[in-house]
Design a protein around this motif. Structure first.
Motif, PDB file in Angstrom:
ATOM      1  N   ILE A  56      67.696   7.160  25.695  1.00  0.00           N
ATOM      2  CA  ILE A  56      67.475   6.017  26.589  1.00  0.00           C
ATOM      3  C   ILE A  56      67.025   4.823  25.759  1.00  0.00           C
ATOM      4  CG2 ILE A  56      66.152   5.155  28.568  1.00  0.00           C
ATOM      5  CD1 ILE A  56      65.782   8.067  29.451  1.00  0.00           C
ATOM      6  N   ASP A  57      67.631   3.677  25.993  1.00  0.00           N
ATOM      7  CA  ASP A  57      67.260   2.455  25.294  1.00  0.00           C
ATOM      8  C   ASP A  57      65.864   2.037  25.743  1.00  0.00           C
ATOM      9  OD1 ASP A  57      66.953   0.029  24.103  1.00  0.00           O
ATOM     10  OD2 ASP A  57      68.657  -0.946  25.118  1.00  0.00           O
ATOM     11  N   PRO A  58      64.863   1.996  24.855  1.00  0.00           N
ATOM     12  CA  PRO A  58      63.497   1.625  25.276  1.00  0.00           C
ATOM     13  C   PRO A  58      63.406   0.205  25.804  1.00  0.00           C
ATOM     14  CG  PRO A  58      63.641   1.813  22.888  1.00  0.00           C
ATOM     15  CD  PRO A  58      64.919   2.353  23.426  1.00  0.00           C
ATOM     16  N   ASP A  59      64.369  -0.672  25.423  1.00  0.00           N
ATOM     17  CA  ASP A  59      64.349  -2.036  25.948  1.00  0.00           C
ATOM     18  C   ASP A  59      64.828  -2.103  27.394  1.00  0.00           C
ATOM     19  OD1 ASP A  59      63.414  -3.033  23.544  1.00  0.00           O
ATOM     20  OD2 ASP A  59      65.437  -3.332  22.730  1.00  0.00           O
ATOM     21  N   ALA A 115      63.945  -2.648  33.325  1.00  0.00           N
ATOM     22  CA  ALA A 115      63.888  -4.061  32.964  1.00  0.00           C
ATOM     23  C   ALA A 115      64.770  -4.925  33.854  1.00  0.00           C
ATOM     24  CB  ALA A 115      64.281  -4.235  31.499  1.00  0.00           C
ATOM     25  N   ASN A 116      65.830  -4.350  34.437  1.00  0.00           N
ATOM     26  CA  ASN A 116      66.722  -5.131  35.296  1.00  0.00           C
ATOM     27  C   ASN A 116      66.193  -5.273  36.714  1.00  0.00           C
ATOM     28  OD1 ASN A 116      67.130  -2.625  36.393  1.00  0.00           O
ATOM     29  ND2 ASN A 116      69.266  -2.407  35.695  1.00  0.00           N
ATOM     30  N   ILE A 159      65.816  -2.966  38.909  1.00  0.00           N
ATOM     31  CA  ILE A 159      66.395  -1.996  39.839  1.00  0.00           C
ATOM     32  C   ILE A 159      65.994  -0.589  39.412  1.00  0.00           C
ATOM     33  CG2 ILE A 159      68.520  -1.095  40.839  1.00  0.00           C
ATOM     34  CD1 ILE A 159      69.841  -3.761  40.147  1.00  0.00           C
ATOM     35  N   GLY A 160      65.212   0.085  40.260  1.00  0.00           N
ATOM     36  CA  GLY A 160      64.871   1.478  40.018  1.00  0.00           C
ATOM     37  C   GLY A 160      63.817   1.672  38.940  1.00  0.00           C
ATOM     38  N   ARG A 161      63.545   2.945  38.621  1.00  0.00           N
ATOM     39  CA  ARG A 161      62.516   3.303  37.668  1.00  0.00           C
ATOM     40  C   ARG A 161      63.014   4.462  36.808  1.00  0.00           C
ATOM     41  NH1 ARG A 161      58.007   0.690  39.336  1.00  0.00           N
ATOM     42  NH2 ARG A 161      56.738   1.787  37.790  1.00  0.00           N
ATOM     43  N   THR A 162      62.388   4.620  35.658  1.00  0.00           N
ATOM     44  CA  THR A 162      62.716   5.696  34.739  1.00  0.00           C
ATOM     45  C   THR A 162      61.464   6.524  34.474  1.00  0.00           C
ATOM     46  OG1 THR A 162      64.471   4.432  33.666  1.00  0.00           O
ATOM     47  CG2 THR A 162      63.535   6.268  32.419  1.00  0.00           C
ATOM     48  N   GLU A 163      61.599   7.844  34.566  1.00  0.00           N
ATOM     49  CA  GLU A 163      60.466   8.728  34.302  1.00  0.00           C
ATOM     50  C   GLU A 163      60.524   9.254  32.872  1.00  0.00           C
ATOM     51  OE1 GLU A 163      59.849  11.899  36.984  1.00  0.00           O
ATOM     52  OE2 GLU A 163      59.135  10.602  38.620  1.00  0.00           O
ATOM     53  N   VAL A 164      59.346   9.385  32.269  1.00  0.00           N
ATOM     54  CA  VAL A 164      59.257   9.957  30.937  1.00  0.00           C
ATOM     55  C   VAL A 164      58.014  10.834  30.875  1.00  0.00           C
ATOM     56  CG1 VAL A 164      58.027   7.911  30.073  1.00  0.00           C
ATOM     57  CG2 VAL A 164      59.131   9.470  28.459  1.00  0.00           C
ATOM     58  N   LYS A 165      58.165  12.014  30.282  1.00  0.00           N
ATOM     59  CA  LYS A 165      57.033  12.925  30.111  1.00  0.00           C
ATOM     60  C   LYS A 165      56.518  12.798  28.689  1.00  0.00           C
ATOM     61  CE  LYS A 165      58.343  16.502  33.467  1.00  0.00           C
ATOM     62  NZ  LYS A 165      57.138  16.375  34.298  1.00  0.00           N
TER      63      LYS A 165
END
Length: 1019
Positions: free
Chosen positions: A761-764, A787-788, A790-796
């Motif tokens: 996944i691109d961290p930017d 960043a756009n 729209i939506g969210r990203t999960e990270v453990k």
């Protein structure tokens, strides 16, 4: 989170009678209680019922069961007459029974006396030395101090001074809040991990939970101090509990007044402090070599004097029905405190402290089945001062500077209502509702500060530009607070208790809500700070911070950085709990206490959005007590429990709300009349902020782990109490505490980018916060906004993902032993010895060695590098403690008393740069790593000196005035010990290998010897 360099500020019936005479005791069941219980044994068929009548006329009558047992629960504190009735007639009586808050008093009746009775035995009175002071129903660890004991012993007139009588309790580090808070640590826990109560309502500091409000000293009826093992009824503390119950009116009129004077002529001055001259490793140098061995702070004339006036009145408004009690206390201290040679301004603060307190209580016996109690409290802590200049060359005053010290005011108001309904003989309902209003004011009233920034270390200005005389200004404080800063709380608890045979069942709810408005600080004066620094000789060309892109100062090593620190915000907090408990009398000798508590904590940021929501937190509690011989001469007890700790409102500051913490570095070629540098040359790095605090909005969903667990601790206690003869009692207990989960913040969030990259996944593509709140050592899940938009990203993120070698650890074990002689009308005494260890890598919610009060956002855990070599003795560790106190009636009119405390010194820390590395400060945290003199430096390798203090008092009550008038003299710190309580822990300046001259100097010291004269009249 990086520290901001804040400058804030045989039968237990004997015990009942002994309490009436003023002894302390360890005993039973419910922390934060405002009532007690009476129970006992009556010979079978000797009586039908037992009636208890208080000195207010309130009366409760209960039947005696088939085995001759009875119990009367939830009795208001006071003096009781307990009588057995048969066929409606009184056949035996015990008078002047004083019940103990939260405890159970055994009032049993012998068969012979009843058999001989066809008459009222009003003359029969239980005496203090007839039965042993061991409460066989206790499964917890606590100390109860009565108003009689408070009147005897030489003590500080606050809740914390009383609490320090408890075994294992130690004073909190004074550096927390720059001495503004009075705190206590129990069982190795952090000082923000305690709970305070007044008449059953939470009176803890609603913002940081550092300390709490107490009653006027003369209004304290009893204070109970819990150090472990308390009931499932109570929680939100993994340290200790300080609970005060105020006095109430009775059918008899009482009034009195007291004057206390601590005169200046009887007050010793602190000793002056001099810089050390330690041998430094090769390549290291003192920041100011010319200051080595010279005076750091003059305190030769720094004495103070205090006057306190107090008065009270209480009595019946309607006999047997309506009662009131009112008390007021006005304490005022004045004195001088000379700042160090490093201060701005170098001056003497002529300060005034005012601490007025007011207390009022109304008791209404609606009938024998319903009681209403109303309490009002008003407490103020006001501090102010003016400066006169001080010349360290001549050691003399240079006259008024025109500058004022900060004016601070912490005002708290409480309104509490408690309703008790005895629905049946076996069922009781209580409801407590309260509100609190707190104003927190801090400002500097010096005129025309708008152009004058706070100057830190003006003594480090380039002497080539100032002629060798530092240029200062009138701004003596870096911070100000919003004038509307304050908090509000409201709370409701409901308790239903039901006696079913051998089971005493209880259940209820315990809810609190907190609102904080405009809390935090902003820069004073011109809106920024000027922090002067200097590289040590030979290190002028060493870069200040490679990681931040800040170059070397060059030249003679003089530079400064401009700092802006602003955190003002609002927030709120909900705490809800439910509990169930069964106290089961398994046999006549064995009691089991089985309970569970479910806590829910929910924190909200300045936008009202939740960032912590912890629910279904079940805390089991299990206790057992064994009356070995059935006569209360030997008791064995044990307790196992889990305790959850809530996050106070302060966590939102620099956590879930916007904050600014920036620095810019410059060389300079001039200094103006206000001490502000001119002719600036940037040293690189631009506007820096190690934690990314640029005042930007905070996404509450990102800043906290979605699966965050509350801090909680498990505790086990096992002990015994044993009578020795008829007048002595001894005992011992072993305590083990282990922190299971902690909460802090981590600011090395570039590691999140590394994890995202590893997952493809691109961290930017996501927005990563500068710091996030997590459970150190556990795997947490974070939800990051894309960043756009729209939506969210999960990270453990696991422990290994962050680079940590271990999880948060804090362990405490202690062996407490005591020997006590209860007061017998002639004398009393008690001695406690505690051997303990508190060790690990996490103190708790605060970081005492650098005075950091960012609750659960300390600079610990900000990065794995900061936690290297962090395992050691923790700040509140004291290996050895010896406490002793007592009183002796040497003649009918004369009483002498004393209080002794000996303890190992607090562990020291040494925090420096990562010496020997290509980049000694890869985080931009400056001198914050567990590295000292180029070597690993775990905390506690050395200690501060032992703490030693002896306080003595003598009281004269002339018989001519029927003992109503008393004169007293107390001398505190008789041997005039002036040892440091804690030491400066930061080793190097803002430049690597530049050693601070004040490193390892004492920061706060014991109060020198002083005397207190008192005159008291009680009617």
């Amino acid at each position: 989170m990086l520290n901001s360099e804040r400058r804030i500020r045989m039968r237990p019936s004997v015990l009942a009678v002994a309490l009436a005479l003023g002894m302390t005791a360890t005993g039973t069941v419910f922390a934060q209680a405002t009532t007690g219980a009476i129970f006992g044994q009556v010979p079978a068929a000797a009586g039908e019922s037992v009636v208890a009548t208080s000195d207010t006329g309130f009366s409760r009558e209960v039947p005696v069961d088939a085995d001759g047992r009875y119990r009367i629960s939830n009795l208001p504190l006071g003096s009781y007459t307990v009588a057995i009735k048969r066929d409606g007639a009184v056949v035996d009586t015990r008078k002047d029974v004083q019940i103990k808050v939260g405890g159970s008093t055994d009032v049993s009746f012998a068969g012979a006396a009843i058999a001989a009775a066809a008459q009222s035995l009003d003359s029969v009175t239980v005496t203090a030395n007839s039965l042993p002071p061991i409460d066989a129903t206790a499964v917890d660890s606590r100390t109860v101090i009565t108003s009689e004991t408070l009147a005897r012993l030489p003590l500080g007139r606050n809740a914390e001074a009383i609490a320090l009588l408890a075994p294992g309790a130690v004073p909190g580090n004074s550096s927390l809040g720059n001495g503004r808070y009075r705190t206590v640590s129990f069982g190795g826990s952090g000082t923000s991990e305690n709970a305070y109560y007044i008449n059953g309502y939470n009176s803890s500091d609603p913002y940081r939970n550092l300390g709490g409000v107490g009653l006027p000293y003369g209004a304290i009826d009893q204070q109970e101090v819990y150090t472990g093992g308390y009931s499932a009824k109570y929680g939100r503390s993994d340290g200790g509990v300080i609970s005060q119950v105020g006095k109430s009116g009775t059918n008899d009129w009482h009034f009195g007044a007291q004057v206390l004077w601590e005169p200046k002529f009887a007050s010793s001055a602190p000793g002056s402090i001099y810089y050390k001259n330690n041998t430094l490793p090769a390549g290291y140098g003192y920041q100011s070599p010319e200051s080595v061995g010279t005076i750091y702070r003059s305190r030769a004339d720094n004495t103070k004097w205090t006057t306190t006036y107090s008065a009270y009145v209480g009595g019946p408004l309607i006999k047997d029905k309506l009662f009131f009690f009112v008390a007021a206390e006005a304490e005022k201290s004045e004195g001088e405190s000379t700042a160090s040679v490093e201060a701005n301004p170098v001056a003497t603060n002529h300060y005034t402290y005012n601490l007025p307190k007011y207390y009022a209580k109304l008791n209404w016996n609606i009938n024998d089945s319903n009681i209403l109690e109303l309490t009002g409290i008003h407490s103020n802590d006001e501090q102010r001062g003016v400066y006169t200049g001080y010349d360290y060359d001549t050691r003399s005053s240079t006259g008024p500077t025109g500058a004022n010290a900060d004016t601070s005011k912490l005002e708290s108001k409480y309104a509490i209502a408690k309703y008790t309904s005895y629905i049946t003989d076996d069922v009781t309902l209580t409801a407590t509702y309260g509100k609190n209003w707190t104003k927190d004011y801090l400002s500097n009233p010096t005129p025309d500060l708008g152009l004058q920034p706070y100057l830190d270390r003006p003594d480090l200005e380039d002497p080539a530009l100032t002629g060798g005389t530092p240029r200062t200004n009138l701004n003596s404080s870096p911070d100000s607070q919003n004038p509307n800063a304050g908090s509000k709380t409201r709370g409701l608890r409901l308790d239903l208790e039901w006696q079913v045979g051998d089971h005493h069942l209880a259940g209820g709810i315990d809810n609190m809500h907190y609102d904080a408005n405009n809390e935090g600080t902003s820069p004073s004066g011109a809106g920024y700070e000027v922090r002067y620094r200097k590289a040590s000789p030979g290190n002028e060309n060493v870069p200040i911070s490679v990681s931040q892109g800040v170059g070397a100062p060059g030249g003679n090593g003089y530079y400064f950085y401009k700092q802006i620190f602003s955190t003002v915000t609002s927030m709120s907090l909900d705490q809800r709990a439910q509990y169930l408990e069964d106290r089961w009398q398994v046999t006549d000798r064995v009691l089991l206490s089985i309970g569970a508590r479910n806590d829910r904590f929910k924190n909200f940021n300045d936008q009202g959005r939740s960032y912590v929501n912890n629910a279904a937190q079940w805390a089991p509690r299990l206790g057992a007590s064994w009356d070995v011989f059935g006569d209360s001469t030997l008791k064995l007890y044990a307790n196992l429990g889990r305790y959850y700790l809530a996050l106070p409102n302060n966590v939102a500051v620099r956590g879930a709300s916007p904050s600014t913490y920036t620095r810019e570095y410059f060389a300079y070629s001039g200094v103006d009349q206000f001490g502000v540098p001119t002719g600036l040359t940037p040293l690189g790095g631009g506007l820096t902020s190690p934690d990314g605090e640029f005042g930007n909005p905070v996404d509450p969903e990102s800043v906290t782990a979605r699966d965050l667990k509350s801090q909680y601790q498990d505790e086990g206690i096992v002990g015994f109490d044993k009578m020795l003869g008829s007048e002595w009692v001894t005992g011992a207990k072993f305590t083990l505490r282990r922190l299971r989960t902690a909460i802090d913040d981590v600011c090395d969030t570039g590691k999140i980018g590394d994890k995202l990259t590893a997952e493809g996944i691109d961290p930017d593509s996501v927005t990563v916060p500068g710091c996030v709140i997590f459970n150190p050592g556990f795997t947490n899940t974070f939800s990051l906004a894309n960043a756009n938009g729209i939506g969210r990203t999960e990270v453990k993120m696991s422990k290994d993902d962050w680079g940590f070698a271990d999880k948060a650890k804090r362990a405490y074990y202690a062996l407490d032993m005591y020997l006590e002689h209860p007061f017998n009308g002639k004398w009393q005494g008690r001695i406690d010895y505690t051997f303990s260890r508190s060790y690990g890598n996490t103190e708790g919610q605060t970081k005492s060695d650098i005075g950091q009060t960012d609750i659960s956002k300390t600079q610990d855990w900000d990065s794995a590098l900061l936690m290297e070599n962090s395992n050691g003795l923790l700040a509140n560790d004291r290996t050895h403690q010896l406490k002793a106190y007592g009183a002796y009636q040497i003649a009918p009119e004369w009483l002498v008393s004393g209080n002794l405390r000996l303890a190992s010194g607090a562990p020291k820390s040494c925090l420096g740069y990562l010496d020997g590395q290509a980049d000694p400060d890869p985080l931009g945290y400056q001198s914050s790593y567990h590295n000292c003199n180029g070597l690993p430096s775990p905390p506690g390798k050395t200690r501060n000196p032992w703490y030693k203090q002896l306080d003595l008092a003598i009281t004269y009550r002339p018989s001519y005035f029927e003992n109503r008038l008393a004169f007293g003299l107390s001398v505190f710190n008789v041997s005039n010990e002036r040892k440091p309580l804690n030491s400066f822990s930061t080793y190097e300046s803002s430049s690597p290998q530049t050693v601070l001259n004040n490193y390892d100097l004492g920061q706060y010291y014991q109060t020198p010897r002083y005397a207190r004269l008192t005159a008291t009249y009680d009617f």
